[in-house]
Design an enzyme around this catalytic site. Sequence first.
Site, PDB file in Angstrom:
ATOM      1  CB  CYS A 185      -0.910  -0.037   1.227  1.00  0.00           C
ATOM      2  SG  CYS A 185      -1.871   1.458   1.458  1.00  0.00           S
ATOM      3  CB  CYS A 236      -0.205   2.132   4.215  1.00  0.00           C
ATOM      4  SG  CYS A 236      -1.879   1.789   3.615  1.00  0.00           S
ATOM      5  CG  ASP A 237       3.470   0.342   4.380  1.00  0.00           C
ATOM      6  OD1 ASP A 237       3.041   0.874   5.419  1.00  0.00           O
ATOM      7  OD2 ASP A 237       3.283  -0.845   4.103  1.00  0.00           O
TER       8      ASP A 237
HETATM    9  P1  FAD Z   1     -10.883  -5.912   6.268  1.00  0.00           P
HETATM   10  O1  FAD Z   1      -9.981  -5.193   7.165  1.00  0.00           O
HETATM   11  O2  FAD Z   1     -10.308  -6.708   5.157  1.00  0.00           O
HETATM   12  O3  FAD Z   1     -11.814  -6.858   7.156  1.00  0.00           O
HETATM   13  C1  FAD Z   1     -12.609  -7.863   6.575  1.00  0.00           C
HETATM   14  C2  FAD Z   1     -13.264  -8.698   7.655  1.00  0.00           C
HETATM   15  O4  FAD Z   1     -14.135  -9.637   7.052  1.00  0.00           O
HETATM   16  C3  FAD Z   1     -12.302  -9.530   8.493  1.00  0.00           C
HETATM   17  O5  FAD Z   1     -12.781  -9.626   9.798  1.00  0.00           O
HETATM   18  C4  FAD Z   1     -12.335 -10.888   7.787  1.00  0.00           C
HETATM   19  O6  FAD Z   1     -11.934 -11.960   8.625  1.00  0.00           O
HETATM   20  C5  FAD Z   1     -13.822 -10.965   7.482  1.00  0.00           C
HETATM   21  N1  FAD Z   1     -14.225 -11.883   6.415  1.00  0.00           N
HETATM   22  C6  FAD Z   1     -13.780 -11.972   5.134  1.00  0.00           C
HETATM   23  N2  FAD Z   1     -14.457 -12.925   4.471  1.00  0.00           N
HETATM   24  C7  FAD Z   1     -15.370 -13.441   5.341  1.00  0.00           C
HETATM   25  C8  FAD Z   1     -16.376 -14.443   5.261  1.00  0.00           C
HETATM   26  N3  FAD Z   1     -16.634 -15.119   4.128  1.00  0.00           N
HETATM   27  N4  FAD Z   1     -17.107 -14.715   6.377  1.00  0.00           N
HETATM   28  C9  FAD Z   1     -16.906 -14.051   7.532  1.00  0.00           C
HETATM   29  N5  FAD Z   1     -15.964 -13.076   7.663  1.00  0.00           N
HETATM   30  C10 FAD Z   1     -15.220 -12.781   6.583  1.00  0.00           C
HETATM   31  N6  FAD Z   1      -4.933   1.318   5.569  1.00  0.00           N
HETATM   32  C11 FAD Z   1      -4.698   2.527   6.111  1.00  0.00           C
HETATM   33  O7  FAD Z   1      -5.576   3.378   6.113  1.00  0.00           O
HETATM   34  N7  FAD Z   1      -3.479   2.796   6.716  1.00  0.00           N
HETATM   35  C12 FAD Z   1      -2.463   1.892   6.773  1.00  0.00           C
HETATM   36  O8  FAD Z   1      -1.383   2.192   7.301  1.00  0.00           O
HETATM   37  C13 FAD Z   1      -2.700   0.601   6.207  1.00  0.00           C
HETATM   38  N8  FAD Z   1      -1.735  -0.344   6.203  1.00  0.00           N
HETATM   39  C14 FAD Z   1      -1.996  -1.575   5.685  1.00  0.00           C
HETATM   40  C15 FAD Z   1      -1.002  -2.545   5.757  1.00  0.00           C
HETATM   41  C16 FAD Z   1      -1.252  -3.826   5.287  1.00  0.00           C
HETATM   42  C17 FAD Z   1      -0.165  -4.854   5.394  1.00  0.00           C
HETATM   43  C18 FAD Z   1      -2.521  -4.145   4.723  1.00  0.00           C
HETATM   44  C19 FAD Z   1      -2.818  -5.534   4.236  1.00  0.00           C
HETATM   45  C20 FAD Z   1      -3.503  -3.172   4.621  1.00  0.00           C
HETATM   46  C21 FAD Z   1      -3.252  -1.866   5.095  1.00  0.00           C
HETATM   47  N9  FAD Z   1      -4.210  -0.867   5.019  1.00  0.00           N
HETATM   48  C22 FAD Z   1      -3.984   0.362   5.600  1.00  0.00           C
HETATM   49  C23 FAD Z   1      -5.520  -1.099   4.377  1.00  0.00           C
HETATM   50  C24 FAD Z   1      -6.598  -1.343   5.448  1.00  0.00           C
HETATM   51  O9  FAD Z   1      -6.148  -2.348   6.321  1.00  0.00           O
HETATM   52  C25 FAD Z   1      -7.921  -1.703   4.807  1.00  0.00           C
HETATM   53  O10 FAD Z   1      -8.337  -0.671   3.923  1.00  0.00           O
HETATM   54  C26 FAD Z   1      -9.036  -1.914   5.851  1.00  0.00           C
HETATM   55  O11 FAD Z   1      -8.642  -2.868   6.812  1.00  0.00           O
HETATM   56  C27 FAD Z   1     -10.326  -2.349   5.194  1.00  0.00           C
HETATM   57  O12 FAD Z   1     -11.279  -2.569   6.178  1.00  0.00           O
HETATM   58  P2  FAD Z   1     -12.535  -3.503   5.918  1.00  0.00           P
HETATM   59  O13 FAD Z   1     -13.269  -3.552   7.205  1.00  0.00           O
HETATM   60  O14 FAD Z   1     -13.236  -3.055   4.704  1.00  0.00           O
HETATM   61  O15 FAD Z   1     -11.946  -4.940   5.549  1.00  0.00           O
END
Ligand code: FAD
Length: 307
Positions: A131, A134-135
């Site tokens: 990302c 982010c990084d």
């Molecule tokens: P997610 O965080 O992906 O959460 C999805 C949830 O759904 C999880 O609980 C998962 O287990 C669950 N799930 C998935 N499929 C199923 C299913 N079939 N049944 C039940 N549960 C399910 N963003 C920033 O703003 N700043 C940063 O510094 C940053 N650093 C990052 C670093 C890394 C290494 C990564 C991978 C991402 C980073 N991001 C950062 C991006 C950020 O993490 C995401 O944009 C954010 O977490 C998205 O949130 P979300 O709730 O949409 O999904």
Amino acid sequence: PYDVLIVGGGPAGAAAAVYAARKGIRTGVVAERFGGQVLDTMAIENYISIPETEGPKFAAALEQHVKEYGVDIVNLQSAESLRANGRYTEVVLSSGGVLRGKSVILSTGARWREVNVPGEQQYRNKGVAYCPHCDGPLFKGKDVAVIGGGNSGVEAAIDLAGLVKHVTLIEFADALRADAVLQRKLLSLENVTIITSAQTTEIHGDGSKVTGLSYKDRKSDALLRLDLDGVFVQIGLVPNTEWLKGTLALSRHGEIEIDAKGQTSMAGVFAAGDCTTVPYKQIIISAGDGAKAALGAFDYLIRSSVS
Ligand code: FAD
């Protein structure tokens, strides 16, 4: 049944849970891994009002905040399918259980597509990044590579060129696939080198951080090596929506299509965060959209006959 049943426990699902529960309605969250993608990162420096935190700490705070409202958390359970059943929407779990909601919010997030070469897992967060928003700032004044010459790779290379010393863009095919306007911008930058027909074969490190990358020149079959401080993998973000195919409208990238209130194509089903068509996948954006989807679901409940 729940009034609001949330599938996914990342920032989007957690925000949706807090907003729903604060309306005094019965709220449940089912998640494979409560916390979501933030569990996989150490430094988070762009969540407004928190200048610096760590992923696992941020995830624990999400869970604590949700638990303060008496929300049911069903953790370590995977949703397998979604179906309408009369007045309710049912979520079928892979364990065989079925949860019912008068409304449902889908917030299953996304995952970065990996290059699957030696070194990628070992040096994840130690120079291997996914990302640039982010990084990127962590590599100020350093040499980095971006793997991927589509729109996201070229955007990342342009973004990083303004922060780092030098960017090498590596594309597998014999030409970049990004929009012409992005390619023109990239070509105008002095600290960017573009290598096409290059297959990354390994990410190297010294045991604690990235030191370089090897690739095969697909025209000559020669194996070449670059010295680097970081590698950004930009070959796609895959939404966790495979289980929804054929159930509701998805974009051609598999993202759940939503309107301004988070409503999907299925009545009473809302979505938020990285699994949707909303651009720019970030924690703060997912959290904001989770709040919006919960308010959309509440609006739906007070206007419909299911409540
Ligand atoms: P997610 O965080 O992906 O959460 C999805 C949830 O759904 C999880 O609980 C998962 O287990 C669950 N799930 C998935 N499929 C199923 C299913 N079939 N049944 C039940 N549960 C399910 N963003 C920033 O703003 N700043 C940063 O510094 C940053 N650093 C990052 C670093 C890394 C290494 C990564 C991978 C991402 C980073 N991001 C950062 C991006 C950020 O993490 C995401 O944009 C954010 O977490 C998205 O949130 P979300 O709730 O949409 O999904």
